[in-house]
Motif scaffolding. Structure first.
Motif, PDB file in Angstrom:
ATOM      1  N   ARG A 163      45.792  43.501  42.954  1.00  0.00           N
ATOM      2  CA  ARG A 163      44.577  42.725  43.224  1.00  0.00           C
ATOM      3  C   ARG A 163      43.846  43.277  44.446  1.00  0.00           C
ATOM      4  O   ARG A 163      42.612  43.402  44.445  1.00  0.00           O
ATOM      5  N   TYR A 186      39.732  39.594  49.354  1.00  0.00           N
ATOM      6  CA  TYR A 186      40.965  38.991  48.857  1.00  0.00           C
ATOM      7  C   TYR A 186      41.682  38.299  49.997  1.00  0.00           C
ATOM      8  O   TYR A 186      41.993  38.915  51.023  1.00  0.00           O
ATOM      9  N   LEU A 207      40.432  38.373  38.334  1.00  0.00           N
ATOM     10  CA  LEU A 207      41.079  39.576  38.861  1.00  0.00           C
ATOM     11  C   LEU A 207      42.204  40.044  37.949  1.00  0.00           C
ATOM     12  O   LEU A 207      42.322  41.244  37.647  1.00  0.00           O
TER      13      LEU A 207
END
Length: 396
Positions: free
Chosen positions: A201, A230, A136
């Motif tokens: 992210r 995530y 990421l």
């Protein structure tokens, strides 16, 4: 975007090498251990300032040499830029662009973009969270080069904060009351930087999710319901299934500070920073089950390839911003497709997946392939071929 020239000096196994590359497919063919991967590793390093094979730069310098130099000419639209990186053992790496003065290596980020497939990518599915975090973060930095500075600052703050926590643990073990005022200062700095990383992210994963699902179906020719999410301990439990990209930086910073306050006793007891993006993970599921531990070898390969294909499409960008305007680059629509690198990938795939992958990557502006034997290179990607022998690269 494509690389038209690569020059190496004391990089890995090469005392010196000069290679003229072409747009479209370029295949490096040679027996294992001859230096094929070293060539594409150097190109990937220019884009990310990191290697897909090792965690630090020392192995990149040829044995007996003091430094390595990687020079590339990157063509994007009507512009060509020469990027030179100097890697020196025990010192900060330096860079120059178009023969200018040597400066920080970080200043070249964004000039070249690459997406690299390699056998090591199986670790994205089967390995530990740090590899997925790195995946990421490297993608974020290619989209937003200034993020590299924030991430480097955050790592320093976490190291210093953890050192303070160990010191406080020692005070407590000796029966002394630790002074927490200094820790509060580090809490604020860690939350400020960490919230930015969390936001980047999260936005990236939100943009990548549908692309990963589509790419998995294309590679595997099966509807495996591949999903990514995530996961961060910073988010409250009741928000775990909500899109964390919906939270702003200020909200994430507040949540980090609250979590650090709640876990302060545990952090002092363990002498570690337990809250923040350095503890998070990208979870991968297939058909509702964790890919790690449940996916077959072929399914794991397809998932890893899907992650890279999604990264390729995000970096190309087209005419639309990625995740709203978080990563918007005004040059995205101008020959922005990243260089696609396939390092010894086809030997790992069955015939059908090999054909599907070749079809999917063929439209890329430039594809660099490494293979031990010519038969491992799909016909669609034959293109220009280079023969690699120890220390030498010659056009076939």
């Amino acid at each position: 975007m494509y690389v038209s020239h690569l020059s190496l000096l004391d990089f890995r196994s090469y005392e010196a090498a000069d290679v003229e590359l072409e747009p479209g497919p370029n295949a490096f063919v040679g027996r294992n251990g001859r230096g094929k991967t070293n060539l594409v590793e150097a190109i990937g390093y220019v884009a990310t300032l990191g290697s897909h094979r090792v965690a630090n730069d020392t192995p990149l310098i040829r044995a007996g040499a003091q430094r390595a130099v990687v020079r590339t000419r990157v063509v994007r639209g009507e512009r060509a830029s020469t990027v030179e990186l100097e890697i020196t053992a025990g010192k900060a790496n330096r860079a120059r662009v178009n023969r200018g003065q040597l400066g920080r290596a970080r200043d070249v980020l964004g000039i070249l973009r690459t997406v690299l497939f390699a056998p090591e990518d199986l670790a994205l599915v089967k390995g530990d969270p740090d590899g997925r975090r790195r995946f990421l973060d490297q993608l974020v930095v290619q989209l937003l080069p200034r993020a590299a500075g924030v991430m480097a600052d955050y790592e320093r703050v976490v190291r210093q904060r953890s050192a303070l926590l160990k010191s406080l643990r020692g005070h407590r073990a000796a029966g002394r009351s630790p002074d927490l005022s200094t820790l509060e200062v580090w809490d604020g700095r860690a939350a400020q930087l960490g919230a930015q990383i969390l936001a980047w992210r999260s936005a990236l994963v939100g943009a990548a999710q549908p692309l990963v699902a589509t790419a998995y179906e294309q590679v595997s020719e099966a509807d495996g319901h591949a999903q990514i999410e995530y996961r961060s301990a910073v988010l409250p439990d009741d928000a775990a299934d909500a899109p964390s990209s919906a939270l702003g930086v200020a909200e994430l910073e507040k949540l980090m500070l609250e979590q650090m306050a709640e876990r302060r006793a545990a952090e002092v007891e363990r002498g570690q920073s337990l809250v923040g993006p350095h503890r998070d993970d990208l979870t991968l599921t297939l058909g509702g089950l964790p890919a790690k531990g449940y996916a077959s070898h072929g399914e794991s390969w397809s998932f890893a390839l899907a992650l890279r294909l999604a990264a390729f499409r995000i970096l190309g960008g087209g005419d639309e911003p990625v995740a709203g305007d978080v990563f918007w680059d005004p040059d995205h629509g101008s020959d922005a497709d990243p260089v696609l690198i396939l390092d010894d990938v086809f030997a790992e795939l069955d015939v059908r997946r090999r054909e599907r992958l070749a079809e999917l990557v063929l439209p890329a502006r430039q594809v660099l392939v490494t293979a031990a034997v010519p038969q491992d290179v799909p016909e669609q990607l034959a293109g220009v071929r280079f023969e690699v022998t120890p220390g030498r690269v010659s056009r076939a």
